[in-house]
Design a protein around this motif. Structure first.
Motif, PDB file in Angstrom:
ATOM      1  N   LEU A 114      13.447 -21.554  -2.071  1.00 23.47           N
ATOM      2  CA  LEU A 114      12.307 -20.419  -2.798  1.00 23.47           C
ATOM      3  C   LEU A 114      12.304 -19.048  -2.091  1.00 23.47           C
ATOM      4  CD1 LEU A 114       9.557 -23.118  -2.802  1.00 23.47           C
ATOM      5  CD2 LEU A 114      10.948 -22.431  -4.856  1.00 23.47           C
ATOM      6  N   ILE A 115      12.323 -18.203  -3.054  1.00 23.60           N
ATOM      7  CA  ILE A 115      12.101 -16.695  -2.799  1.00 23.60           C
ATOM      8  C   ILE A 115      10.545 -16.553  -2.556  1.00 23.60           C
ATOM      9  CG2 ILE A 115      12.321 -14.382  -3.643  1.00 23.60           C
ATOM     10  CD1 ILE A 115      14.791 -15.662  -5.313  1.00 23.60           C
ATOM     11  N   GLN A 116      10.549 -15.552  -1.529  1.00 27.28           N
ATOM     12  CA  GLN A 116       9.113 -15.344  -1.199  1.00 27.28           C
ATOM     13  C   GLN A 116       9.063 -13.801  -0.602  1.00 27.28           C
ATOM     14  OE1 GLN A 116       7.737 -17.198   2.642  1.00 27.28           O
ATOM     15  NE2 GLN A 116       5.497 -17.485   1.704  1.00 27.28           N
ATOM     16  N   ASN A 117       8.457 -12.889  -1.385  1.00 25.80           N
ATOM     17  CA  ASN A 117       8.554 -11.588  -1.029  1.00 25.80           C
ATOM     18  C   ASN A 117       9.888 -10.906  -0.943  1.00 25.80           C
ATOM     19  OD1 ASN A 117       5.590 -11.582  -1.237  1.00 25.80           O
ATOM     20  ND2 ASN A 117       5.779 -12.285   1.326  1.00 25.80           N
ATOM     21  N   ASP A 118      10.619 -11.489  -1.917  1.00 23.64           N
ATOM     22  CA  ASP A 118      12.138 -10.734  -1.939  1.00 23.64           C
ATOM     23  C   ASP A 118      12.770 -11.380  -0.350  1.00 23.64           C
ATOM     24  OD1 ASP A 118      12.315  -9.436  -4.340  1.00 23.64           O
ATOM     25  OD2 ASP A 118      11.094  -7.906  -3.360  1.00 23.64           O
ATOM     26  N   SER A 119      12.739 -12.284  -0.247  1.00 22.18           N
ATOM     27  CA  SER A 119      13.301 -13.074   1.141  1.00 22.18           C
ATOM     28  C   SER A 119      13.589 -14.516   1.007  1.00 22.18           C
ATOM     29  CB  SER A 119      12.534 -12.781   2.397  1.00 22.18           C
ATOM     30  OG  SER A 119      11.141 -13.547   2.417  1.00 22.18           O
ATOM     31  N   ILE A 120      14.596 -15.055   1.745  1.00 25.39           N
ATOM     32  CA  ILE A 120      14.941 -16.168   1.648  1.00 25.39           C
ATOM     33  C   ILE A 120      14.754 -16.908   3.128  1.00 25.39           C
ATOM     34  CG2 ILE A 120      16.913 -17.879   1.716  1.00 25.39           C
ATOM     35  CD1 ILE A 120      16.128 -17.473  -1.076  1.00 25.39           C
ATOM     36  N   THR A 121      14.071 -18.086   3.199  1.00 23.22           N
ATOM     37  CA  THR A 121      13.797 -18.928   4.378  1.00 23.22           C
ATOM     38  C   THR A 121      14.920 -20.030   4.371  1.00 23.22           C
ATOM     39  OG1 THR A 121      11.478 -18.256   4.762  1.00 23.22           O
ATOM     40  CG2 THR A 121      12.454 -20.278   5.689  1.00 23.22           C
ATOM     41  N   VAL A 134      13.503 -19.712  14.506  1.00 26.41           N
ATOM     42  CA  VAL A 134      12.279 -19.289  14.957  1.00 26.41           C
ATOM     43  C   VAL A 134      11.318 -19.901  13.868  1.00 26.41           C
ATOM     44  CG1 VAL A 134      12.953 -17.118  15.686  1.00 26.41           C
ATOM     45  CG2 VAL A 134      12.381 -17.355  13.456  1.00 26.41           C
ATOM     46  N   LYS A 135      10.061 -20.181  14.517  1.00 26.00           N
ATOM     47  CA  LYS A 135       8.887 -20.785  13.537  1.00 26.00           C
ATOM     48  C   LYS A 135       8.333 -19.494  12.431  1.00 26.00           C
ATOM     49  CE  LYS A 135       7.038 -23.647  17.567  1.00 26.00           C
ATOM     50  NZ  LYS A 135       5.794 -23.982  18.032  1.00 26.00           N
ATOM     51  N   ILE A 136       8.501 -20.145  11.364  1.00 24.69           N
ATOM     52  CA  ILE A 136       8.202 -19.367  10.080  1.00 24.69           C
ATOM     53  C   ILE A 136       7.002 -19.964   9.310  1.00 24.69           C
ATOM     54  CG2 ILE A 136       8.985 -18.358   7.942  1.00 24.69           C
ATOM     55  CD1 ILE A 136      11.766 -18.295   9.316  1.00 24.69           C
ATOM     56  N   ASP A 137       6.019 -19.093   8.904  1.00 19.36           N
ATOM     57  CA  ASP A 137       4.992 -19.773   7.812  1.00 19.36           C
ATOM     58  C   ASP A 137       5.908 -19.590   6.511  1.00 19.36           C
ATOM     59  OD1 ASP A 137       3.170 -20.120   5.963  1.00 19.36           O
ATOM     60  OD2 ASP A 137       1.755 -19.244   7.001  1.00 19.36           O
ATOM     61  N   GLN A 141       3.348 -23.753   5.211  1.00 18.02           N
ATOM     62  CA  GLN A 141       3.841 -24.791   6.213  1.00 18.02           C
ATOM     63  C   GLN A 141       4.766 -24.251   7.460  1.00 18.02           C
ATOM     64  OE1 GLN A 141       5.400 -28.702   4.726  1.00 18.02           O
ATOM     65  NE2 GLN A 141       4.425 -28.166   2.781  1.00 18.02           N
ATOM     66  N   GLU A 142       4.666 -24.677   8.551  1.00 18.50           N
ATOM     67  CA  GLU A 142       5.286 -24.129   9.598  1.00 18.50           C
ATOM     68  C   GLU A 142       6.657 -24.740   9.601  1.00 18.50           C
ATOM     69  OE1 GLU A 142       4.841 -25.050  14.078  1.00 18.50           O
ATOM     70  OE2 GLU A 142       3.520 -22.898  13.864  1.00 18.50           O
ATOM     71  N   VAL A 143       7.757 -23.897   9.632  1.00 15.59           N
ATOM     72  CA  VAL A 143       9.082 -24.804   9.590  1.00 15.59           C
ATOM     73  C   VAL A 143       9.894 -23.922  10.861  1.00 15.59           C
ATOM     74  CG1 VAL A 143       9.193 -25.166   7.139  1.00 15.59           C
ATOM     75  CG2 VAL A 143       9.996 -23.059   7.947  1.00 15.59           C
ATOM     76  N   CYS A 144      10.840 -24.102  11.048  1.00 12.13           N
ATOM     77  CA  CYS A 144      11.911 -23.580  12.031  1.00 12.13           C
ATOM     78  C   CYS A 144      13.060 -23.168  11.279  1.00 12.13           C
ATOM     79  CB  CYS A 144      12.201 -24.388  13.396  1.00 12.13           C
ATOM     80  SG  CYS A 144      12.634 -23.480  14.798  1.00 12.13           S
ATOM     81  N   GLY A 145      13.302 -21.889  11.227  1.00 12.88           N
ATOM     82  CA  GLY A 145      14.520 -21.358  10.630  1.00 12.88           C
ATOM     83  C   GLY A 145      14.869 -19.984  10.475  1.00 12.88           C
ATOM     84  N   TRP A 146      15.314 -19.286   9.432  1.00 11.21           N
ATOM     85  CA  TRP A 146      15.622 -17.881   9.712  1.00 11.21           C
ATOM     86  C   TRP A 146      15.153 -17.334   8.437  1.00 11.21           C
ATOM     87  CZ3 TRP A 146      18.662 -21.959  10.762  1.00 11.21           C
ATOM     88  CH2 TRP A 146      19.219 -22.201  12.154  1.00 11.21           C
TER      89      TRP A 146
END
Length: 204
Positions: A114-121, A134-137, A141-146
Motif C-alpha cells: 500500500l502507498i502511504q503519503n507517496d511512500s512504500i513500506t 526499524v519499527k514503522i507505523d 499497525q506496528e511493523v518492522c521494515g523499511w
C-alpha cells in the motif's frame, strides 16, 4: 474446556504453517511476477477489486483498469487493512494460466504494497533485528521494515529488472553482485536479498 482445546490446536497448526511458509522476498516478487502495477482501487465486490492503472512498472498494455482476486485472510496472515475504494498500492501479479484471473503474489499478501503519503513500506515479516529493519507505523499497525519513497522504489524495480541477467552472471562467475545504482535505498535492499537467494540456490 473444549473451546480452550480448540484454541490450542489452532494455535499449534498456525505456528506450524507459518514455520513452513517461506515469504517471497522482493527480488522474487519482481522477477517472477507477470506484471507490476501502481494503481488505485476504484471498485470492489466480495471476491475481487478493480484497480485503475496509474503506471505499468513491469509489463505493458493499453488496459486502463484491471480486476484482481482479493487476498483472503487466514490463520497466519491478513491484509494490513480492509480493501477500500481510493486505496493506492503497488501490486505484483500472476495470471492464472487456465482462468486468466489475476492474483497478487504471496500467501502472506506480500504482493500488495500500500502507498502511504507517496511512500512504500516494505515489511520484514520475521522481525529480524539483524536485518536492519526499524519499527514503522503502517496504517495503525506496528511493523518492522523499511520506508522508501515511491519514486525511488519504482526506479529501483525498473533498474533491477534490466540488471537481473547481469547480476546472475556476475554471481555465478565472480561470486559477487555489484550495486550500480548508488544512492537508491530500495535497490540496495534488492541487491542484499538477491545475494542471499543466489547463495542458497533458491533463485534460478
Amino acid at each position: 474446556m473444549k473451546k480452550e482445546i480448540l484454541i490450542v490446536i489452532f494455535t499449534l497448526l498456525g505456528t506450524t504453517a507459518f514455520a513452513d511458509y517461506d515469504p517471497p522476498p522482493l527480488p522474487q516478487l519482481i522477477i517472477e511476477s507477470d506484471v507490476i502495477l501502481e494503481g488505485e482501487i476504484i471498485d470492489q465486490d466480495s471476491l475481487t477489486f478493480t484497480l485503475k492503472i496509474i503506471d505499468w512498472i513491469k509489463g505493458d498494455s493499453i488496459s486502463k483498469n484491471i480486476t484482481i482476486e482479493k487476498f483472503e485472510d487466514w490463520t497466519c496472515a491478513n491484509r494490513i487493512i480492509k480493501y477500500e475504494i481510493g486505496q493506492k498500492e503497488i501490486v505484483f501479479l500472476l495470471q492464472h494460466k487456465k482462468t486468466k484471473k489475476w492474483i497478487s503474489m504471496g500467501a502472506g499478501n506480500e504482493g500488495e504494497l500500500l502507498i502511504q503519503n507517496d511512500s512504500i513500506t516494505y515489511e520484514d515479516i520475521y522481525w529480524d533485528s539483524k536485518s536492519g529493519c526499524v519499527k514503522i507505523d503502517y496504517f495503525g499497525q506496528e511493523v518492522c521494515g523499511w520506508k522508501y519513497t515511491l519514486k525511488d522504489f519504482k526506479e529501483g524495480i525498473e533498474f533491477y529488472i534490466s540488471e537481473f541477467p547481469r547480476l546472475k552472471s556476475e554471481y555465478k562467475t565472480e561470486n559477487k553482485i555489484e550495486n550500480r545504482l548508488k544512492g537508491n535505498s530500495p535497490y540496495k535492499r534488492m541487491i542484499y536479498e538477491s545475494f542471499n537467494f543466489f547463495l542458497f540456490g533458491e533463485m534460478e
